[in-house]
Design a protein around this motif. Structure first.
Motif, mmCIF file in Angstrom:
data_model
loop_
_atom_site.group_PDB
_atom_site.id
_atom_site.type_symbol
_atom_site.label_atom_id
_atom_site.label_comp_id
_atom_site.label_asym_id
_atom_site.label_seq_id
_atom_site.Cartn_x
_atom_site.Cartn_y
_atom_site.Cartn_z
ATOM 1 N N LEU A 30 32.764 44.237 46.791
ATOM 2 C CA LEU A 30 33.650 44.223 47.943
ATOM 3 C C LEU A 30 33.815 42.839 48.542
ATOM 4 O O LEU A 30 34.829 42.546 49.148
ATOM 5 N N VAL A 31 32.787 41.966 48.392
ATOM 6 C CA VAL A 31 32.859 40.650 49.024
ATOM 7 C C VAL A 31 33.028 39.511 48.041
ATOM 8 O O VAL A 31 33.484 38.428 48.411
ATOM 9 N N ALA A 32 32.706 39.712 46.772
ATOM 10 C CA ALA A 32 32.730 38.605 45.812
ATOM 11 C C ALA A 32 34.131 38.048 45.638
ATOM 12 O O ALA A 32 34.319 36.833 45.534
ATOM 13 N N GLY A 33 35.121 38.907 45.607
ATOM 14 C CA GLY A 33 36.490 38.434 45.431
ATOM 15 C C GLY A 33 36.920 37.521 46.549
ATOM 16 O O GLY A 33 37.569 36.500 46.336
ATOM 17 N N MET A 34 36.543 37.875 47.790
ATOM 18 C CA MET A 34 36.923 37.051 48.924
ATOM 19 C C MET A 34 36.264 35.683 48.851
ATOM 20 O O MET A 34 36.874 34.652 49.147
ATOM 21 N N LEU A 35 34.999 35.658 48.428
ATOM 22 C CA LEU A 35 34.273 34.397 48.348
ATOM 23 C C LEU A 35 34.779 33.518 47.215
ATOM 24 O O LEU A 35 34.894 32.304 47.350
ATOM 25 N N LEU A 36 35.096 34.144 46.066
ATOM 26 C CA LEU A 36 35.481 33.375 44.893
ATOM 27 C C LEU A 36 36.970 33.052 44.866
ATOM 28 O O LEU A 36 37.394 32.098 44.228
ATOM 29 N N GLY A 37 37.766 33.831 45.555
ATOM 30 C CA GLY A 37 39.205 33.609 45.545
ATOM 31 C C GLY A 37 39.603 32.376 46.320
ATOM 32 O O GLY A 37 40.601 31.734 46.041
ATOM 33 N N GLY A 38 38.791 32.047 47.364
ATOM 34 C CA GLY A 38 39.086 30.885 48.167
ATOM 35 C C GLY A 38 40.400 31.033 48.897
ATOM 36 O O GLY A 38 40.889 32.128 49.166
ATOM 37 N N CYS A 39 41.003 29.908 49.255
ATOM 38 C CA CYS A 39 42.253 29.904 50.007
ATOM 39 C C CYS A 39 43.452 29.808 49.090
ATOM 40 O O CYS A 39 44.586 29.859 49.552
ATOM 41 N N SER A 40 43.237 29.604 47.812
ATOM 42 C CA SER A 40 44.340 29.425 46.882
ATOM 43 C C SER A 40 44.875 30.764 46.419
ATOM 44 O O SER A 40 44.131 31.718 46.214
ATOM 45 N N GLN A 41 46.194 30.814 46.234
ATOM 46 C CA GLN A 41 46.809 32.029 45.721
ATOM 47 C C GLN A 41 46.598 32.140 44.221
ATOM 48 O O GLN A 41 46.634 33.231 43.665
ATOM 49 N N GLN A 42 46.391 31.007 43.550
ATOM 50 C CA GLN A 42 46.171 30.984 42.117
ATOM 51 C C GLN A 42 44.676 31.095 41.820
ATOM 52 O O GLN A 42 43.846 30.532 42.524
ATOM 53 N N GLN A 44 41.204 30.267 40.315
ATOM 54 C CA GLN A 44 40.575 29.028 39.859
ATOM 55 C C GLN A 44 39.721 29.252 38.615
ATOM 56 O O GLN A 44 39.443 28.316 37.869
ATOM 57 N N PHE A 45 39.292 30.477 38.387
ATOM 58 C CA PHE A 45 38.462 30.814 37.231
ATOM 59 C C PHE A 45 39.269 30.698 35.937
ATOM 60 O O PHE A 45 40.384 31.192 35.838
ATOM 61 N N GLU A 46 38.690 30.041 34.939
ATOM 62 C CA GLU A 46 39.329 29.921 33.628
ATOM 63 C C GLU A 46 38.665 30.903 32.667
ATOM 64 O O GLU A 46 37.502 30.737 32.313
ATOM 65 N N TRP A 108 58.007 41.185 46.081
ATOM 66 C CA TRP A 108 56.713 40.560 46.319
ATOM 67 C C TRP A 108 56.670 39.134 45.767
ATOM 68 O O TRP A 108 55.885 38.319 46.244
ATOM 69 N N SER A 109 57.491 38.870 44.758
ATOM 70 C CA SER A 109 57.583 37.520 44.153
ATOM 71 C C SER A 109 56.220 37.012 43.678
ATOM 72 O O SER A 109 55.884 35.835 43.873
ATOM 73 N N LEU A 110 55.452 37.879 43.057
ATOM 74 C CA LEU A 110 54.132 37.491 42.564
ATOM 75 C C LEU A 110 54.225 36.916 41.159
ATOM 76 O O LEU A 110 55.000 37.383 40.337
ATOM 77 N N LYS A 111 53.403 35.897 40.900
ATOM 78 C CA LYS A 111 53.325 35.270 39.580
ATOM 79 C C LYS A 111 52.148 35.876 38.814
ATOM 80 O O LYS A 111 51.188 36.361 39.412
ATOM 81 N N PRO A 112 52.204 35.827 37.486
ATOM 82 C CA PRO A 112 51.128 36.436 36.678
ATOM 83 C C PRO A 112 49.737 35.951 37.031
ATOM 84 O O PRO A 112 48.782 36.746 37.028
ATOM 85 N N ASP A 113 49.583 34.657 37.336
ATOM 86 C CA ASP A 113 48.260 34.100 37.607
ATOM 87 C C ASP A 113 47.854 34.169 39.070
ATOM 88 O O ASP A 113 46.782 33.664 39.439
ATOM 89 N N ASP A 114 48.674 34.776 39.921
ATOM 90 C CA ASP A 114 48.283 34.943 41.321
ATOM 91 C C ASP A 114 47.086 35.882 41.404
ATOM 92 O O ASP A 114 46.950 36.821 40.613
ATOM 93 N N VAL A 115 46.218 35.627 42.372
ATOM 94 C CA VAL A 115 45.060 36.490 42.577
ATOM 95 C C VAL A 115 45.530 37.884 42.997
ATOM 96 O O VAL A 115 46.399 38.025 43.852
ATOM 97 N N LEU A 116 44.970 38.906 42.372
ATOM 98 C CA LEU A 116 45.285 40.284 42.724
ATOM 99 C C LEU A 116 44.587 40.634 44.028
ATOM 100 O O LEU A 116 43.374 40.470 44.147
ATOM 101 N N ASP A 117 45.358 41.109 45.012
ATOM 102 C CA ASP A 117 44.725 41.513 46.260
ATOM 103 C C ASP A 117 44.654 43.037 46.368
ATOM 104 O O ASP A 117 45.254 43.770 45.577
#
Length: 218
Positions: A30-42, A44-46, A108-117
């Motif tokens: 429940l919290v890991a996504g918020m911590l790892l997603g950061g402020c970027s919409q894209q 960062q994990f490769e 929604w104009s979402l791109k494939p690499d956008d973080v899923l919310d």
């Protein structure tokens, strides 16, 4: 269907339903996504591999190790959860199929690499499960006003997810877990046997709520 297609589907359903995290892991999901997603919409994990090159079964195993899922991964996951026997190979094709099913919105104009919310995942999950929207969700959602916000409420009420902020990033593990919940709901299995609505909205400790939904707590 061809025999190997049926076998693969049985394997997929087993993987979706067997991903049952412990109560402690539920809190992490429940919290890991918020911590790892950061402020970027894209994201960062490769990823170590291109998910599009994986079979559906390999894709589920891959998701279980992904710290934050993307919109493209969410689209593929929800098509699988919806029972699509032949999930298209490319995101463009999958997105077109989801648009046809009204499981996503072009606005929604979402791109494939956008973080899923959480809101986006819940909108797709609600459609895949055949949840009936509330009156407010039906009226305002159809106008593009909070469609995903209302979807979160509907999924919480139906017991598909624990309560969470609409913009919270979704981990790969949480996505697989939700796929299993959708599959259970549609088939009427487990906690959903004999009913199509939840008793009440999820409240209280989110980790306990998620664990209870997974059948880990009474």
């Amino acid at each position: 269907d061809h025999p190997h297609v049926r076998v693969d589907r049985i394997h997929l359903e087993f993987l979706m339903r067997s991903f049952r995290p412990s109560a402690k892991q539920c809190g992490v999901l429940l919290v890991a996504g918020m911590l790892l997603g950061g402020c970027s919409q894209q994201r960062q994990f490769e990823p170590p591999v291109d998910p599009d090159r994986l079979s559906d079964i390999q894709f589920l195993h891959y998701l279980e190790r992904v710290p934050v899922a993307t919109y493209a991964e969410g689209c593929r996951a929800m098509l699988i959860a919806a029972g699509e026997a032949n999930v298209p190979a490319s995101h463009a094709e999958r997105h077109a199929e989801l648009l046809r099913r009204d499981m996503v919105h072009e606005a929604w104009s979402l791109k494939p690499d956008d973080v899923l919310d959480m809101g986006t995942m819940c909108f797709m999950a609600a459609k895949a499960s055949g949840l009936r929207p509330s009156v407010s969700g039906l009226l305002l959602g159809s106008w593009g006003l909070g469609d995903r916000r209302y979807a979160v409420r509907e999924c919480v009420y139906a017991g598909l997810i624990a309560d969470a902020p609409v913009h919270q990033p979704v981990t790969g593990g949480a996505l697989v877990w939700t796929m299993g919940r959708v599959d259970d709901y549609v088939s009427g299995a487990g906690a959903f046997a004999g009913r199509k609505t939840a008793d009440s909205p999820a409240t209280g400790d989110p980790a306990k709520t998620a664990a209870r939904g997974a059948g880990l707590l009474d």
